[in-house]
Design a protein around this motif. Structure first.
Motif, PDB file in Angstrom:
ATOM      1  N   HIS A   1       0.875  -1.172   0.000  1.00  0.00           N
ATOM      2  CA  HIS A   1       0.000   0.000   0.000  1.00  0.00           C
ATOM      3  C   HIS A   1       0.911   1.220   0.000  1.00  0.00           C
TER       4      HIS A   1
ATOM      5  N   GLU B   1      -4.450   7.018  -2.551  1.00  0.00           N
ATOM      6  CA  GLU B   1      -3.923   5.703  -2.168  1.00  0.00           C
ATOM      7  C   GLU B   1      -3.821   4.783  -3.378  1.00  0.00           C
TER       8      GLU B   1
ATOM      9  N   GLU C   1      -8.203   4.550  -3.668  1.00  0.00           N
ATOM     10  CA  GLU C   1      -9.139   5.544  -3.135  1.00  0.00           C
ATOM     11  C   GLU C   1      -8.402   6.832  -2.819  1.00  0.00           C
TER      12      GLU C   1
ATOM     13  N   ASN D   1      -8.337   9.866   0.157  1.00  0.00           N
ATOM     14  CA  ASN D   1      -8.797  10.356   1.455  1.00  0.00           C
ATOM     15  C   ASN D   1      -8.736  11.879   1.433  1.00  0.00           C
TER      16      ASN D   1
HETATM   17 MG    MG Z   1      -7.721   3.475   2.496  1.00  0.00          MG
END
Ligand code: MG
Ligand code: ADP
Ligand code: ADP
Length: 453
Positions: free
Chosen positions: A208, A276, A289, A291
């Motif tokens: 990630h 992300e 996504e 944020n």
């Molecule tokens: Mg997330």
């Protein structure tokens, strides 16, 4: 500059925002629940307003009380922090309606990116690579099955309104889809107020990696490089984050950064945000996504870029132009954050509440500690278990990992259980030491059942 800001949050992040306001000479108003009245954020602010008894629903999620507190104390803006109202477009809208500035992006950007399926559509339009999956939400089991067959199992069923690691369900085989789809929809409806689901291919053991962006209201938008957030518990919640990412070179950073900036610009983004991505083992990246808020792990980016992100949020909200361009941003050194939580690793990470009888955090030139607790503070069952963030910075990754291990050794907390012993184990593993982590890393070191947040 803004004159007086209400911080619609609690815990370490409320303290962090109050400090940034103080540095700029901006007055601060804290809000709190009675159960939280001894928290440092209440003491640090110029004024504080009790907005309810204890639970989040009565306090930090009580919109009329929060807005009333800001109006009666003559604030001109509200900083929402993370969680709570930070990604609720109705809250930003309500702020504007009563004449308060919302320190964050425009309402439209929040609502567009808040629906994760709509955000993916925006990413595709902005030519960002995305994880293969459904185009938008899927409403019928037959459609879900068809898409899953097309992209191939295993897939994830994800709640369009999900967040905080919740609302994600793995479907390994065709036979599992029926039940997963029904349960996920019910859970999403109960937790997020919307049962809308979308389907995404499961990327096997990805990293990630997320990009921090900053945009002003004059069309300037830059990125501050990446954060590696693969060290997550079994509920997809981040435990340790670092900057820069061990496998990202200048060229990949530029590409991912440009993608993130392109997406932010395409939705008229203003203020701080995070895009992300998942990074596969061949270094292909896929948007998952955005944020639209300050991120928990923002300090590591501050440490390696020298940019004070919260200060910039306040400046942008008060109408200033970004003081730097992309070529002014350079990554220097290395920084790692460990989230310290009041949880008992020996009891499946159950929340641990009660009085902190001994509090001796590490200190020194490499250490930054963000916290709202102290010796004698009572950790309440009402709120998030995170009690501190330990941020360690050093000239390079190897030294930083060593400093982090030492800092965790020294961190002495008594009276409650914390995840510190577990963090010590993680940072000593060969994978972590060499930077060879992916989102399945923690799972290899914990046995079922999964840790509870
Ligand atoms: Mg997330
Ligand atoms: P970030 O995306 O900034 O790294 P997280 O996604 O971990 O942070 O969390 C963002 C917000 O969601 C925080 O306010 C955190 O308290 C909240 N959150 C995280 N996990 C949960 C959970 N299981 N339940 C409720 N809120 C959560
Ligand atoms: P949230 O909104 O809860 O933060 P995300 O969509 O950001 O949810 O995903 C959270 C985590 O779940 C990711 O960091 C990753 O570990 C895992 N994840 C999400 N989507 C995928 C995917 N398509 N393949 C593999 N892992 C995924």
């Amino acid at each position: 500059m803004l004159k007086r800001v209400l911080i619609a949050n609690r815990g370490e992040i409320a303290c962090r925002i109050i400090r940034a306001c103080q540095n700029l000479g901006v007055e601060t108003v804290a809000v709190y629940g009675l159960a939280d009245s001894e928290s440092l954020h209440v003491r640090m602010a110029d004024r504080s307003v009790c907005i309810g008894p204890g639970p989040n629903s009565d306090t930090y999620l009580n919109m009329p009380n929060v807005l009333m507190a800001a109006l009666t104390t003559q604030c001109d803006a509200i900083h929402p922090g993370y969680g709570y109202f930070s990604e609720q477009s109705q809250f930003a809208d309500a702020c504007h309606a009563v004449g308060l500035k919302f320190i964050g992006p425009p309402v439209e950007a929040i609502s567009r990116m808040g629906d994760k399926a709509a955000a993916k559509a925006a990413a595709i339009r902005a030519h960002c690579p995305v994880v293969p999956g459904s185009e938008g939400c899927v409403h019928h089991l037959e459609d879900a099955l068809e898409i899953a067959r097309e992209i191939g199992f295993p897939v994830l069923v994800k709640a369009a309104a999900g967040g905080g690691g919740r609302g994600i369900r793995k479907v390994a085989r065709e036979e599992e889809m029926d039940e997963a789809f029904k349960i996920a929809s019910q859970e999403a409806l109960a937790s997020f107020g919307s049962g809308d689901l979308y389907i995404e291919k499961l990327i096997e053991s990805p990293r990630h990696v997320e990009i921090q962006v900053l945009a002003d209201a004059f069309g300037n938008c830059i990125h501050l490089g990446e954060r590696e957030c693969s060290v997550q518990n079994l509920r997809h919640q981040k435990m340790i984050e670092e900057a820069p990412c061990a496998v990202i070179d200048d060229e990949l950073r530029r590409k991912m950064g440009e993608s993130a900036v392109r997406l932010a610009k395409s939705v008229g983004y203003v203020n701080a945000g995070t895009v992300e991505f998942l990074l596969d083992s061949s270094n292909n990246f896929y948007f998952i996504e955005m944020n639209t808020r300050l991120q928990v792990e923002h300090p590591i980016t501050e440490q390696v870029t020298g940019v004070d992100i919260v200060e910039q949020m306040l400046r942008i909200a008060s109408g200033e132009e970004l003081p730097f361009e992309q070529h002014d941003i350079a990554i220097q050194g290395h920084s790692i954050e460990a989230r310290i939580t009041a949880q008992n690793p020996a009891k499946e990470f159950a929340p641990s509440c009660g009085k902190i009888t001994h509090w001796a955090p590490p200190s020194g030139p490499h250490i930054r500690l963000e916290t709202h607790v102290y010796k004698g503070f009572a950790v309440s069952p009402f709120y998030d278990p995170m009690i501190a963030k330990l941020i360690v910075s050093d000239s390079d990754r190897q030294s930083c990992v060593r400093s982090l291990a030492r800092a965790l050794e020294q961190f002495d907390v008594q009276g409650i259980h914390t995840n510190i012993p577990f963090l010590r184990t993680l940072v000593a593993t060969p994978e972590f030491v060499s930077g060879d982590v992916d989102t399945q890393f923690v799972a290899r070191y914990v046995s079922e059942p999964s840790p509870v947040a």
